[in-house]
Design a protein around this motif. Structure first.
Motif, short mmCIF file in Angstrom:
data_model
loop_
_atom_site.label_atom_id
_atom_site.label_comp_id
_atom_site.label_asym_id
_atom_site.label_seq_id
_atom_site.Cartn_x
_atom_site.Cartn_y
_atom_site.Cartn_z
N TYR A 1 0.95 -1.37 -0.15
CA TYR A 1 -0.09 0.11 -0.03
C TYR A 1 0.77 1.46 -0.06
O TYR A 1 0.66 2.04 -0.68
CB TYR A 1 -0.93 -0.14 1.19
CG TYR A 1 -2.00 1.05 1.11
CD1 TYR A 1 -3.18 0.96 0.40
CD2 TYR A 1 -1.79 2.50 1.59
CE1 TYR A 1 -4.03 1.81 0.31
CE2 TYR A 1 -2.63 3.07 1.57
CZ TYR A 1 -4.09 3.02 0.94
OH TYR A 1 -5.04 3.94 0.76
N GLU A 2 1.95 1.10 0.83
CA GLU A 2 2.81 2.42 0.66
C GLU A 2 3.60 2.61 -0.42
O GLU A 2 3.83 4.01 -1.00
CB GLU A 2 3.87 2.40 1.93
CG GLU A 2 4.74 3.62 1.97
CD GLU A 2 5.98 3.34 3.04
OE1 GLU A 2 6.50 4.28 3.10
OE2 GLU A 2 6.14 2.30 3.61
N ILE A 3 3.74 1.79 -1.11
CA ILE A 3 4.46 1.86 -2.54
C ILE A 3 3.34 2.14 -3.73
O ILE A 3 3.56 3.00 -4.48
CB ILE A 3 5.40 0.45 -2.82
CG1 ILE A 3 6.38 0.47 -1.96
CG2 ILE A 3 6.01 0.47 -4.44
CD1 ILE A 3 7.01 -1.13 -2.04
N TYR A 4 2.49 1.50 -3.76
CA TYR A 4 1.59 1.40 -4.82
C TYR A 4 0.01 2.14 -4.64
O TYR A 4 -0.61 2.27 -5.45
CB TYR A 4 1.18 0.04 -5.23
CG TYR A 4 2.39 -0.65 -6.05
CD1 TYR A 4 3.12 -0.19 -7.01
CD2 TYR A 4 3.11 -1.53 -5.36
CE1 TYR A 4 4.20 -0.73 -7.86
CE2 TYR A 4 4.33 -2.24 -5.76
CZ TYR A 4 4.91 -1.58 -7.17
OH TYR A 4 5.86 -2.38 -7.64
N GLU A 5 -0.01 2.45 -3.04
CA GLU A 5 -1.23 3.09 -2.60
C GLU A 5 -2.69 2.34 -3.06
O GLU A 5 -3.70 2.74 -3.06
CB GLU A 5 -1.41 4.45 -3.22
CG GLU A 5 -0.55 5.73 -2.98
CD GLU A 5 -0.48 6.85 -3.66
OE1 GLU A 5 -1.54 7.18 -3.91
OE2 GLU A 5 0.59 7.63 -3.86
N LYS A 6 -2.41 1.15 -2.96
CA LYS A 6 -3.50 0.09 -2.66
C LYS A 6 -2.84 -1.20 -2.06
O LYS A 6 -1.84 -1.50 -2.23
CB LYS A 6 -4.13 -0.31 -4.40
CG LYS A 6 -3.18 -1.09 -5.12
CD LYS A 6 -3.64 -1.44 -6.55
CE LYS A 6 -2.55 -1.98 -7.49
NZ LYS A 6 -2.94 -2.20 -8.63
N SER A 7 -3.86 -2.10 -1.69
CA SER A 7 -3.70 -3.03 -0.88
C SER A 7 -3.48 -4.47 -1.84
O SER A 7 -4.13 -4.41 -2.60
CB SER A 7 -4.77 -3.18 0.22
OG SER A 7 -4.69 -4.63 0.87
N ILE A 8 -2.81 -5.41 -1.28
CA ILE A 8 -2.84 -6.60 -2.16
C ILE A 8 -4.15 -7.34 -2.03
O ILE A 8 -4.98 -7.65 -2.84
CB ILE A 8 -1.73 -7.71 -1.60
CG1 ILE A 8 -0.49 -7.02 -1.75
CG2 ILE A 8 -1.87 -9.02 -2.40
CD1 ILE A 8 0.79 -7.90 -1.23
#
Length: 167
Positions: free
Chosen positions: A41-48
């Motif tokens: 989330y920190e890197i891509y602004e979405k959760s897995i």
């Protein structure tokens, strides 16, 4: 929205990579799932997985874990073993089948593998203590939902994103 199938794939994947480690059990698994989701989330602004994590005394726990675990056990993909160590239950997970990776992206696996490399050697106490330093856990009251947005306030030790320096 919570992705049940993706969560099952992530749980199965992590178990397949860590089940041989003596210190790998429920607490360690919970934290590996948390850091995989929150670092992504920190890197891509979405959760897995869009899983909801709850703040507990021993660190974050995934809300839907028991449901996911039961489904994976019933599908013959994992096995849960329970033993008592000084009157305290210890849960161990074993992978029974090589997980089919259909839903997890290359980026998701890369972030998860980085988390496993860094944290999967820790025992339950060490990884719990480590999770207590992470801003999302620190900023949440006990038994409440941890907000993914708090990753953007992490200390350098926990931050995984390259931020542009202010000039």
């Amino acid at each position: 929205m919570f992705n049940n199938e993706k969560m099952k794939e992530l749980v199965s994947y992590i178990i397949s990579k860590c089940d041989y480690k003596n210190s790998f059990g429920k607490t360690v698994l919970y934290k590996l799932l948390y850091f995989s989701d929150f670092n992504f989330y920190e890197i891509y602004e979405k959760s897995i997985t869009d899983e909801t994590y709850i703040r507990r005394d021993k660190g974050p726990i995934p809300k839907h874990f028991e449901i996911i675990k039961e489904e994976l056990v019933n599908e013959g993909k994992i096995k849960e073993e329970k033993e008592f160590v000084i009157n305290y239950p210890k849960y161990k997970y074993l992978s029974l089948k090589i997980p089919e990776i259909k839903l997890l992206s290359e980026e998701e696996l890369e972030v998860t593998n980085t988390v496993l490399e860094k944290l999967s050697k820790m025992n339950a106490t060490t990884i719990s203590d480590y999770s207590h330093g992470d801003m999302p856990w620190r900023a949440t009251k006990n038994k409440e939902k941890i907000d993914y947005e708090f990753v953007f306030y992490r200390d350098d030790e926990y931050s995984v994103r390259e931020y542009e320096k202010e000039t």
